[in-house]
Design a protein around this motif. Structure first.
Motif, PDB file in Angstrom:
ATOM      1  N   ILE A   1     -12.094  31.202  -0.595  1.00 11.49           N
ATOM      2  CA  ILE A   1     -11.788  31.413  -2.001  1.00 11.49           C
ATOM      3  C   ILE A   1     -10.511  30.656  -2.331  1.00 11.49           C
ATOM      4  O   ILE A   1      -9.537  30.715  -1.590  1.00 11.49           O
ATOM      5  CB  ILE A   1     -11.622  32.900  -2.319  1.00 11.49           C
ATOM      6  N   MET A   2     -10.543  29.948  -3.462  1.00 11.74           N
ATOM      7  CA  MET A   2      -9.365  29.229  -3.949  1.00 11.74           C
ATOM      8  C   MET A   2      -8.914  29.867  -5.247  1.00 11.74           C
ATOM      9  O   MET A   2      -9.742  30.273  -6.059  1.00 11.74           O
ATOM     10  CB  MET A   2      -9.698  27.751  -4.201  1.00 11.74           C
ATOM     11  N   VAL A   3      -7.612  29.935  -5.431  1.00 14.76           N
ATOM     12  CA  VAL A   3      -7.036  30.508  -6.642  1.00 14.76           C
ATOM     13  C   VAL A   3      -6.006  29.533  -7.187  1.00 14.76           C
ATOM     14  O   VAL A   3      -5.216  28.976  -6.431  1.00 14.76           O
ATOM     15  CB  VAL A   3      -6.377  31.869  -6.356  1.00 14.76           C
ATOM     16  N   SER A   4      -6.037  29.341  -8.496  1.00 12.03           N
ATOM     17  CA  SER A   4      -5.074  28.459  -9.155  1.00 12.03           C
ATOM     18  C   SER A   4      -4.645  29.112 -10.460  1.00 12.03           C
ATOM     19  O   SER A   4      -5.382  29.899 -11.050  1.00 12.03           O
ATOM     20  CB  SER A   4      -5.716  27.095  -9.423  1.00 12.03           C
ATOM     21  N   VAL A   5      -3.441  28.781 -10.907  1.00 12.00           N
ATOM     22  CA  VAL A   5      -2.930  29.262 -12.188  1.00 12.00           C
ATOM     23  C   VAL A   5      -2.659  28.049 -13.060  1.00 12.00           C
ATOM     24  O   VAL A   5      -1.969  27.117 -12.630  1.00 12.00           O
ATOM     25  CB  VAL A   5      -1.651  30.102 -11.997  1.00 12.00           C
ATOM     26  N   ASP A   6      -3.209  28.038 -14.283  1.00 15.11           N
ATOM     27  CA  ASP A   6      -2.998  26.889 -15.161  1.00 15.11           C
ATOM     28  C   ASP A   6      -1.703  27.052 -15.959  1.00 15.11           C
ATOM     29  O   ASP A   6      -0.988  28.052 -15.823  1.00 15.11           O
ATOM     30  CB  ASP A   6      -4.217  26.638 -16.050  1.00 15.11           C
ATOM     31  N   LYS A   7      -1.404  26.084 -16.812  1.00 14.83           N
ATOM     32  CA  LYS A   7      -0.138  26.078 -17.549  1.00 14.83           C
ATOM     33  C   LYS A   7      -0.018  27.224 -18.548  1.00 14.83           C
ATOM     34  O   LYS A   7       1.076  27.554 -18.988  1.00 14.83           O
ATOM     35  CB  LYS A   7       0.066  24.740 -18.251  1.00 14.83           C
ATOM     36  N   SER A   8      -1.143  27.862 -18.894  1.00 22.32           N
ATOM     37  CA  SER A   8      -1.132  29.005 -19.807  1.00 22.32           C
ATOM     38  C   SER A   8      -1.163  30.339 -19.057  1.00 22.32           C
ATOM     39  O   SER A   8      -1.406  31.380 -19.649  1.00 22.32           O
ATOM     40  CB  SER A   8      -2.332  28.930 -20.757  1.00 22.32           C
TER      41      SER A   8
END
Length: 93
Positions: A1-8
């Motif tokens: 599982i990959m998790v990322s947080v965007d600029k918002s």
């Protein structure tokens, strides 16, 4: 599982699952910073996601391997690599 947080501050999760038999499907889902699901995409293609990134425009890029034709492409080997771009709204591009 990959998790990322965007600029918002939205959280994007990508991964793969084995549902029935021996094939894998990959998925991408996005949650608002408050934890509310924005969208979910399930790709039934005997493929698994192994990398993910976002850009400054909120687009999501998912990479991995597939053992089946994917997105209209013909399988060239036993397994092929892929990269799929998703808009911030969950539309495959």
């Amino acid at each position: 599982i990959m998790v990322s947080v965007d600029k918002s501050s939205n959280v994007i999760v990508a991964g793969y699952q084995q549902l029935l038999g021996t094939t894998f499907d990959y998925y991408v889902t996005k949650f608002s910073y408050t934890g509310i699901s924005s969208w979910y995409q399930h790709i039934n293609a005997n493929a698994f996601a192994s990398a993910m990134a976002t850009d400054s425009a909120g687009n999501i890029f998912v990479g991995g391997q597939t053992a089946s034709p994917l997105d209209g492409n013909i399988l060239a080997g036993v397994r092929d690599s892929f990269v799929t771009k998703w808009s911030s709204g969950g539309v495959k591009q």
